[in-house]
Design a protein around this motif. Sequence first.
Motif, mmCIF file in Angstrom:
data_model
loop_
_atom_site.group_PDB
_atom_site.id
_atom_site.type_symbol
_atom_site.label_atom_id
_atom_site.label_comp_id
_atom_site.label_asym_id
_atom_site.label_seq_id
_atom_site.Cartn_x
_atom_site.Cartn_y
_atom_site.Cartn_z
ATOM 1 N N ILE A 73 0.824 -1.221 0.000
ATOM 2 C CA ILE A 73 0.000 0.000 0.000
ATOM 3 C C ILE A 73 0.855 1.268 0.000
ATOM 4 C CG2 ILE A 73 -0.341 0.420 2.474
ATOM 5 C CD1 ILE A 73 -3.021 0.488 -0.304
ATOM 6 N N GLY A 74 2.121 1.149 0.303
ATOM 7 C CA GLY A 74 3.012 2.301 0.230
ATOM 8 C C GLY A 74 2.964 2.979 -1.137
ATOM 9 N N LEU A 75 2.640 2.211 -2.169
ATOM 10 C CA LEU A 75 2.497 2.770 -3.517
ATOM 11 C C LEU A 75 1.328 3.742 -3.614
ATOM 12 C CD1 LEU A 75 2.997 -0.583 -5.433
ATOM 13 C CD2 LEU A 75 4.574 1.370 -5.447
ATOM 14 N N LEU A 76 0.325 3.587 -2.735
ATOM 15 C CA LEU A 76 -0.893 4.378 -2.824
ATOM 16 C C LEU A 76 -1.154 5.271 -1.614
ATOM 17 C CD1 LEU A 76 -3.312 1.625 -4.201
ATOM 18 C CD2 LEU A 76 -2.206 3.463 -5.487
ATOM 19 N N LEU A 77 -0.233 5.309 -0.674
ATOM 20 C CA LEU A 77 -0.457 6.155 0.495
ATOM 21 C C LEU A 77 -0.639 7.608 0.057
ATOM 22 C CD1 LEU A 77 2.085 4.820 3.133
ATOM 23 C CD2 LEU A 77 -0.402 4.556 3.155
ATOM 24 N N PRO A 78 -1.575 8.320 0.682
ATOM 25 C CA PRO A 78 -1.809 9.726 0.303
ATOM 26 C C PRO A 78 -0.757 10.646 0.919
ATOM 27 C CG PRO A 78 -3.306 9.083 2.042
ATOM 28 C CD PRO A 78 -2.531 7.844 1.669
ATOM 29 N N CYS A 79 0.496 10.436 0.514
ATOM 30 C CA CYS A 79 1.616 11.180 1.104
ATOM 31 C C CYS A 79 1.978 12.437 0.331
ATOM 32 C CB CYS A 79 2.847 10.288 1.196
ATOM 33 S SG CYS A 79 2.627 8.879 2.280
ATOM 34 N N ASN A 80 1.742 12.450 -0.953
ATOM 35 C CA ASN A 80 2.145 13.604 -1.754
ATOM 36 C C ASN A 80 1.096 14.700 -1.700
ATOM 37 O OD1 ASN A 80 4.546 12.462 -2.574
ATOM 38 N ND2 ASN A 80 3.705 11.658 -4.464
ATOM 39 N N VAL A 81 1.560 15.888 -1.346
ATOM 40 C CA VAL A 81 0.720 17.076 -1.377
ATOM 41 C C VAL A 81 1.402 18.050 -2.332
ATOM 42 C CG1 VAL A 81 -0.253 18.993 -0.060
ATOM 43 C CG2 VAL A 81 -0.108 16.698 0.977
ATOM 44 N N VAL A 82 0.677 18.450 -3.364
ATOM 45 C CA VAL A 82 1.215 19.331 -4.391
ATOM 46 C C VAL A 82 0.752 20.757 -4.111
ATOM 47 C CG1 VAL A 82 1.072 19.938 -6.850
ATOM 48 C CG2 VAL A 82 1.339 17.545 -6.146
ATOM 49 N N VAL A 83 1.688 21.689 -4.188
ATOM 50 C CA VAL A 83 1.365 23.115 -4.151
ATOM 51 C C VAL A 83 1.908 23.670 -5.458
ATOM 52 C CG1 VAL A 83 1.613 25.311 -2.929
ATOM 53 C CG2 VAL A 83 1.635 23.159 -1.634
ATOM 54 N N ARG A 84 1.020 24.323 -6.245
ATOM 55 C CA ARG A 84 1.448 24.811 -7.555
ATOM 56 C C ARG A 84 0.682 26.066 -7.944
ATOM 57 N NH1 ARG A 84 -2.269 23.446 -11.514
ATOM 58 N NH2 ARG A 84 -3.838 21.942 -10.852
ATOM 59 N N ARG A 85 1.340 26.881 -8.747
ATOM 60 C CA ARG A 85 0.662 28.048 -9.311
ATOM 61 C C ARG A 85 -0.323 27.550 -10.345
ATOM 62 N NH1 ARG A 85 -0.318 32.040 -6.729
ATOM 63 N NH2 ARG A 85 -0.675 33.270 -8.571
ATOM 64 N N ASP A 86 -1.502 28.114 -10.318
ATOM 65 C CA ASP A 86 -2.552 27.764 -11.277
ATOM 66 C C ASP A 86 -3.159 29.079 -11.757
ATOM 67 O OD1 ASP A 86 -4.375 26.358 -12.808
ATOM 68 O OD2 ASP A 86 -5.650 25.790 -11.115
ATOM 69 N N GLY A 87 -2.552 29.658 -12.773
ATOM 70 C CA GLY A 87 -2.956 30.988 -13.218
ATOM 71 C C GLY A 87 -2.547 32.010 -12.182
ATOM 72 N N ASP A 88 -3.501 32.826 -11.734
ATOM 73 C CA ASP A 88 -3.182 33.832 -10.717
ATOM 74 C C ASP A 88 -3.533 33.349 -9.313
ATOM 75 O OD1 ASP A 88 -5.895 33.896 -11.080
ATOM 76 O OD2 ASP A 88 -6.053 36.071 -11.289
ATOM 77 N N ARG A 89 -3.793 32.066 -9.168
ATOM 78 C CA ARG A 89 -4.101 31.471 -7.861
ATOM 79 C C ARG A 89 -3.071 30.389 -7.545
ATOM 80 N NH1 ARG A 89 -10.068 29.844 -7.169
ATOM 81 N NH2 ARG A 89 -9.767 30.735 -5.108
ATOM 82 N N THR A 90 -3.162 29.825 -6.361
ATOM 83 C CA THR A 90 -2.304 28.715 -5.969
ATOM 84 C C THR A 90 -3.185 27.519 -5.648
ATOM 85 O OG1 THR A 90 -0.717 30.288 -5.036
ATOM 86 C CG2 THR A 90 -0.466 27.984 -4.407
ATOM 87 N N ALA A 91 -2.884 26.391 -6.258
ATOM 88 C CA ALA A 91 -3.630 25.155 -6.013
ATOM 89 C C ALA A 91 -2.896 24.322 -4.981
ATOM 90 C CB ALA A 91 -3.782 24.362 -7.303
#
Length: 134
Positions: A73-91
């Motif tokens: 299950i380590g392959l699917l653990l919800p460990c990654n959190v992405v922070v990214r620019r999305d136009g003039d906002r941040t996702a």
Amino acid sequence: MRYDRTVHLDTDFATTVSRVREALAEQGFGILTEIDVTATLKAKLDHDMEDYVILGACNPPLAHRALETDRAIGLLLPCNVVVRRDGDRTAVQALDPNTMVALTELDALRPVAEEATRRLDAALASLTSADADS
């Protein structure tokens, strides 16, 4: 099937990354890794892209419970959190923990996924409420 839980904020990228770290910590997640995708792609491929970072977040008790159920299950653990620019906002995006249950069909993972979802949703909600207060 949606596999993400996403919020969009009107705060700048650096502020959002800091706030995401705090929001995750309040929900018992530590940041074990940080990948600056923007800098990596620039250095390795001379490719310019928007601000994009992947935070490797871990809640050890939840990870332990999931791994006791299924070592892969380590392959699917919800460990990654992405922070990214999305136009003039941040996702801010996290893997939907229910993906673990949907893909493995292991009902024993359901309680772990539910708790992880509750914690991640609380972290994301705190970001949007703080964004509204600004």
